[in-house]
Design a protein around this motif. Sequence first.
Motif, mmCIF file in Angstrom:
data_model
loop_
_atom_site.group_PDB
_atom_site.id
_atom_site.type_symbol
_atom_site.label_atom_id
_atom_site.label_comp_id
_atom_site.label_asym_id
_atom_site.label_seq_id
_atom_site.Cartn_x
_atom_site.Cartn_y
_atom_site.Cartn_z
ATOM 1 N N THR A 1 14.228 3.187 2.952
ATOM 2 C CA THR A 1 13.724 1.479 2.421
ATOM 3 C C THR A 1 12.533 1.621 1.849
ATOM 4 O O THR A 1 12.211 1.057 0.789
ATOM 5 N N ILE A 2 11.709 2.367 2.536
ATOM 6 C CA ILE A 2 10.473 2.468 1.863
ATOM 7 C C ILE A 2 10.255 3.173 0.448
ATOM 8 O O ILE A 2 9.689 2.834 -0.623
ATOM 9 N N ALA B 1 12.941 3.241 -1.803
ATOM 10 C CA ALA B 1 13.410 2.200 -2.681
ATOM 11 C C ALA B 1 12.483 0.957 -3.196
ATOM 12 O O ALA B 1 12.298 0.558 -4.169
ATOM 13 N N ALA B 2 11.575 0.678 -1.930
ATOM 14 C CA ALA B 2 10.717 -0.422 -1.874
ATOM 15 C C ALA B 2 9.697 -0.148 -3.168
ATOM 16 O O ALA B 2 9.306 -1.135 -3.810
ATOM 17 N N GLN B 3 9.309 1.135 -2.803
ATOM 18 C CA GLN B 3 8.256 1.551 -3.709
ATOM 19 C C GLN B 3 8.607 1.766 -5.345
ATOM 20 O O GLN B 3 8.021 1.560 -6.341
ATOM 21 N N VAL C 1 10.924 0.163 -6.756
ATOM 22 C CA VAL C 1 10.861 -1.120 -7.712
ATOM 23 C C VAL C 1 9.611 -1.537 -7.954
ATOM 24 O O VAL C 1 9.430 -2.416 -8.825
ATOM 25 N N ARG C 2 8.687 -1.061 -7.422
ATOM 26 C CA ARG C 2 7.051 -1.501 -7.828
ATOM 27 C C ARG C 2 6.731 -0.591 -9.062
ATOM 28 O O ARG C 2 5.469 -0.610 -9.608
#
Lengths: 552, 274
Positions: free
Chosen positions: B177-178, B180-182, B184-185
């Motif tokens: 998840t982390i 993927a989350a980063q 997108v940033r």
Amino acid sequence: MLGPSGSGKSTLTLCFDGLIPHSVEGDYAGRVAVAGLVVADNPVHLLSQRAGLVFQDPESQFCTLTVEDEVAFGLENLGVPPAEIEKAIDGALASVGLAGYRRRRLVTLSGGEKQRVALASVLAMGPRILVLDEPSANLDPQATAELFDVIRRLVTDRRHTVVIIEHKLDELIEWTDSVLALDRDGRLLFRGGPEEAFYEQAALLSGTGVWLPQTAELVASLRERGWRVPGSPLGVADTVAALKATPGLAGRLAAGGAALRASTDTTPGDPLYRIDDLRFGYEGRKGPSVLRGISLSIDRGAFVAIAGVNGAGKSTLAALLSGVLEPPAGHVFLDGDDLASLSATALSAKVGHVFQNPEHQFVAQTVFGELAFSLSPRAGRKGARHLTEAQRVLVNEWLDRLGLLPLAEASPFALSHGQKRRLSVAAMLIRGQSALILDEPTLGQDETQAARLLTMAEEFRQAGGTVIMITHDMQLIARHATQLLVLVDGRVAFVGEPAAFFRRPEVVAAAGLTVPLPGRVAMGLLDRDDPGPFLTAEAFLAALNSLPEEVS
Amino acid sequence: MSVALFGPAAAPEGLGTGYLQRRNPTVKLAAVVLVALALTFIFDPATPAVLVVLMVLAGRLGGRLSVPSQLRPLWIFALAGIAILLANIFFNKENATAPALASLGPITITGPALWAAGTLWLRLLAFALLSLVFVRTTEPQDFILSLVHQLHLNYRVAFGTMVGYRVLPLLQADYQTIRAAQRVRGVREARGALHLWAHFRRYALPLLTGSVRRAGRVALAMDARAFGAFPGRSYRRRMTVGLGDWLFLGVVIVVVAVVVAALWLAGVARFTVG
């Protein structure tokens, strides 16, 4: 137990079974007694047989791998003979509606089932007091209703005292006996009956960021307009009765509602997203499919809510729209371009995606650096390098708006939960993207923080942005969404205006969702099978105002 | 929030109720250790090859594990075989002196090198299969209980280990998840060994904060349920060692002894000692 985020509600509950002061380090003063036992003088294992704690995330309170082992765990630690444990497991599982789940593995359970197992494993130890810390935070409306049903049975059989922390009380309000509120500094703000709390002291409570029940809000706003609503109703049935007893209200509402409905906006929009028969499974074609043919288009400037029970495919769809997951070619178009053909850089310049846990998205060492990174990925971990003067000014403007200017050099991890959340949203918005996808942004937030976030989202829309939000919050959908997408089992169960969805209560129930509370009041008040346009207090007022004054 | 957001929910099914599944975990572990010991003292390709075949058979018949499900996870060891062969071609002293079996330019393969490589490779395969059959036929919970009941391991240590085991997949989900989350940033993941440090720095903090918080919560939840309150505790289920378990251990010893003896008499088996 109410109070804004960070007011110390969870900390207080840890005193109830002696985890404070026995297991948690800190400065402890004063005296807590639970069921006649002074907490500081009694061991946790004794206290936890008087008061059982259920935490917010069931996943982080499980100690074993199967349902029966989990429920037995506490009793085994207490040295209870095996034969008695067997009986206790059956009893505890039956009382949470999970008889027959004994041999299931915990990983195979849904979120709601896990939460009920956590409750059962505490119940098995025989406490008379149950303390639940935001038990519904990770649950969808259906699972929440099931959990609250279980808790209601425990309360109404008069064998248990239940202390519950929740931000939103709507579904619990009818059987709440007393309300305890803490203020931002962790002091007792209010203690008394729910009627007193939400009528006489409503301003005091909402001033600190506590959500008021929607029924009390509705009655208050009617009274403000001069309607003489009797009593202090909190439950749906009581509110219906009080509004029926209000002279002239029901008749005016019915007439005004018809007038409201005639004026629906049908201007065709300018599509940003076009999604055409989108199918997706994590293990390719052979594995189970999560999305089974989704088609819809999302207009520029829309506020789209995605709703549905957990596991319906909401997060998967959102991930495909932002490119977190790669969509199959030819099924998702952004501004006319096939999403599958866009580079990651091109896509992230157009679409932002705010994840549930803001910490997961922090990439810099300082708050300033977080926003600077969005403008220039080469800005470095503190955001000092490669930043133009204009960019620096822009970052400072945003920090000022967020109220984070004094914390610019602090680590993002050191912020409060609400600040983290706003920073993670701002880190997306500052890039000036066309669309922002938010995964349950108001989860676990108090009223003040949720309102601030929604203001940020609405401002983004006014500047031409498109907001796509996954949410379990029906009140939020009724108030903000211009388009609602309901997923059931990876298929579109509904797409369109929210009011049109809630007009079909059987479809709402089948999708595992609920009609917003004002809508339920309207159904009772007007004796109708559907809430019509009355999904918010604002809709009530609009309908009442749509006719010339005739009540004196 | 600790659910894997973007991936199939893990749904490991029960392990079934085969003969191997019913054996006491500690006895099974003893059998595994015995076979492993025998393998370390033998240095020829035939013995591990025969034992591998017997283990697959045991896994199939005793543990109801299909043959492909046993062999498929071993592909990585097939690759290791190539590495072992190359190492023997270049570094085995005998390879330089013995007559060549085949050669490709400057590279020559000799009998002794092939023999040593085959031995090492089959031995590795046997070890891997041994652990695989053990893990696939043993409920972690039973194993932990058996460590307490048969080996008298302190229950606090044993159950602490099990909670760690529970948390591992959650940690893995967090990591996914982390990342993927980063992404997108706009975080670009650099590749190559040089960037491992950057990679580590980027994910370590969010992963660590999450884990520390989770560990703290689990510890509180365990305290609240009287874990560790008393030196002992009661057990709803007790792991026992029955006649069947001793019989199993005996059969394993006899089979291994017979195989080794037969191959030695046939002049195939060689020992590393003596």
